[in-house]
Design a protein around this motif. Structure first.
Motif, short mmCIF file in Angstrom:
data_model
loop_
_atom_site.label_atom_id
_atom_site.label_comp_id
_atom_site.label_asym_id
_atom_site.label_seq_id
_atom_site.Cartn_x
_atom_site.Cartn_y
_atom_site.Cartn_z
N GLU A 46 42.98 -76.27 -80.70
CA GLU A 46 43.37 -76.56 -82.17
C GLU A 46 43.62 -75.13 -82.98
O GLU A 46 43.44 -74.24 -82.51
CB GLU A 46 42.19 -76.98 -82.86
CG GLU A 46 40.81 -75.90 -82.93
CD GLU A 46 39.53 -76.58 -83.60
OE1 GLU A 46 39.36 -77.70 -83.90
OE2 GLU A 46 38.67 -75.75 -83.89
N TYR A 59 47.98 -68.55 -92.94
CA TYR A 59 47.69 -69.92 -93.08
C TYR A 59 46.42 -69.95 -92.27
O TYR A 59 46.05 -69.40 -91.05
CB TYR A 59 48.56 -70.70 -92.33
CG TYR A 59 50.05 -70.62 -92.83
CD1 TYR A 59 50.73 -69.60 -92.46
CD2 TYR A 59 50.50 -71.19 -93.95
CE1 TYR A 59 52.26 -69.19 -92.99
CE2 TYR A 59 51.84 -71.04 -94.74
CZ TYR A 59 52.51 -69.96 -94.10
OH TYR A 59 53.72 -70.02 -94.65
N TYR A 60 45.26 -70.87 -92.45
CA TYR A 60 44.04 -70.98 -91.77
C TYR A 60 43.76 -72.43 -91.91
O TYR A 60 44.02 -73.41 -92.67
CB TYR A 60 43.14 -70.38 -92.66
CG TYR A 60 43.49 -68.83 -92.84
CD1 TYR A 60 43.75 -68.32 -93.68
CD2 TYR A 60 43.00 -67.97 -91.69
CE1 TYR A 60 44.13 -66.98 -93.80
CE2 TYR A 60 43.04 -66.44 -91.79
CZ TYR A 60 43.76 -66.06 -92.94
OH TYR A 60 43.78 -64.93 -92.81
N ARG A 61 43.08 -72.88 -90.79
CA ARG A 61 42.36 -74.20 -90.75
C ARG A 61 41.26 -74.05 -91.76
O ARG A 61 40.63 -73.03 -92.18
CB ARG A 61 42.04 -74.51 -89.29
CG ARG A 61 40.58 -73.80 -88.76
CD ARG A 61 40.16 -74.30 -87.55
NE ARG A 61 39.90 -75.86 -87.46
CZ ARG A 61 40.72 -76.74 -87.23
NH1 ARG A 61 41.73 -76.38 -86.44
NH2 ARG A 61 40.25 -78.02 -87.04
N ASP A 62 40.91 -75.23 -92.33
CA ASP A 62 39.99 -75.17 -93.75
C ASP A 62 38.73 -74.75 -93.18
O ASP A 62 37.83 -74.10 -93.89
CB ASP A 62 39.71 -76.75 -94.10
CG ASP A 62 40.94 -77.13 -94.79
OD1 ASP A 62 41.15 -78.32 -95.10
OD2 ASP A 62 41.85 -76.25 -95.35
N SER A 63 38.15 -74.86 -92.02
CA SER A 63 36.72 -74.54 -91.41
C SER A 63 36.58 -73.08 -91.29
O SER A 63 35.59 -72.45 -91.16
CB SER A 63 36.54 -75.24 -89.97
OG SER A 63 37.16 -74.84 -88.96
N ARG A 65 38.92 -70.95 -93.28
CA ARG A 65 39.29 -70.06 -94.37
C ARG A 65 38.19 -69.48 -95.15
O ARG A 65 37.28 -69.92 -95.42
CB ARG A 65 39.99 -70.96 -95.11
CG ARG A 65 40.81 -70.24 -96.32
CD ARG A 65 41.51 -71.42 -97.21
NE ARG A 65 42.57 -71.74 -96.38
CZ ARG A 65 42.64 -73.26 -95.92
NH1 ARG A 65 41.89 -73.81 -96.27
NH2 ARG A 65 44.05 -73.50 -95.39
N ARG A 67 36.46 -66.96 -94.09
CA ARG A 67 35.62 -66.24 -93.02
C ARG A 67 36.37 -65.41 -91.96
O ARG A 67 36.08 -64.31 -91.60
CB ARG A 67 34.69 -67.22 -92.25
CG ARG A 67 33.73 -67.87 -93.04
CD ARG A 67 32.66 -68.81 -92.20
NE ARG A 67 33.60 -69.70 -91.36
CZ ARG A 67 33.44 -69.91 -90.16
NH1 ARG A 67 32.58 -68.82 -89.27
NH2 ARG A 67 34.13 -70.89 -89.35
N ASP A 90 31.93 -72.03 -83.90
CA ASP A 90 33.25 -71.27 -83.73
C ASP A 90 33.48 -70.99 -82.13
O ASP A 90 34.41 -70.35 -81.57
CB ASP A 90 33.19 -70.04 -84.60
CG ASP A 90 33.31 -70.31 -86.03
OD1 ASP A 90 32.62 -69.42 -86.87
OD2 ASP A 90 34.07 -71.06 -86.40
N TYR A 106 51.32 -74.85 -89.07
CA TYR A 106 50.31 -75.39 -88.30
C TYR A 106 50.68 -75.89 -86.84
O TYR A 106 49.72 -76.27 -86.25
CB TYR A 106 49.45 -76.33 -89.16
CG TYR A 106 49.37 -76.00 -90.60
CD1 TYR A 106 50.08 -76.50 -91.54
CD2 TYR A 106 48.15 -75.03 -90.90
CE1 TYR A 106 49.88 -75.74 -92.93
CE2 TYR A 106 47.96 -74.63 -92.04
CZ TYR A 106 48.73 -74.96 -93.05
OH TYR A 106 48.45 -74.64 -94.39
#
Length: 123
Positions: A46, A59-63, A65, A67, A90, A106
């Motif tokens: 992923e 850009y980050y995946r929501d989970s 972002r 951190r 994680d 993405y």
């Protein structure tokens, strides 16, 4: 020969931090979009984060972002991923990728991939 080599993985307790590095050789990636991905056991690989060539945009995946922080140093042909407030979810092998082949931030459509580094977060 083009190589991407990840380092910095390890075992950390929940709430802790790790910093991953991705060092490139064989070609310059200063003009390439680059990204971090991860794959947990039994799951699909992923998207985690990506960084553009210039500015740079991130850009980050929501989970992750808020951190995780992605950065790059074009002079060193390197990319980094600072991971704070780590959670057991994680836990995965983390891969860096370079030279995106389509226009989505993405996407997983990259030409070059590293061999991965294990990140394990204990609860």
């Amino acid at each position: 020969q083009v190589r991407l080599v990840e380092s910095g993985g390890g075992l950390v307790q929940a709430g802790g931090s790790l910093s991953l590095s991705c060092t490139a050789s064989g070609r310059t990636f200063r003009n390439s979009f680059m990204g971090w991905f991860r794959q947990a056991p039994g799951k699909e690989r992923e998207f985690v984060a990506a960084i553009s060539q210039n500015t740079p945009a991130t850009y980050y995946r929501d989970s992750v972002r808020g951190r995780f922080t992605i950065s790059r140093d074009n002079a060193k042909n390197a990319m980094y991923l600072r991971m704070d407030s780590l959670k057991p979810e994680d836990t995965a092998v983390y891969y860096c990728a370079g030279h995106r082949r389509d226009n989505s931030p993405y996407t997983s459509n990259y030409l070059y991939w590293g061999q991965g580094t294990q990140v394990t977060v204990s609860s």
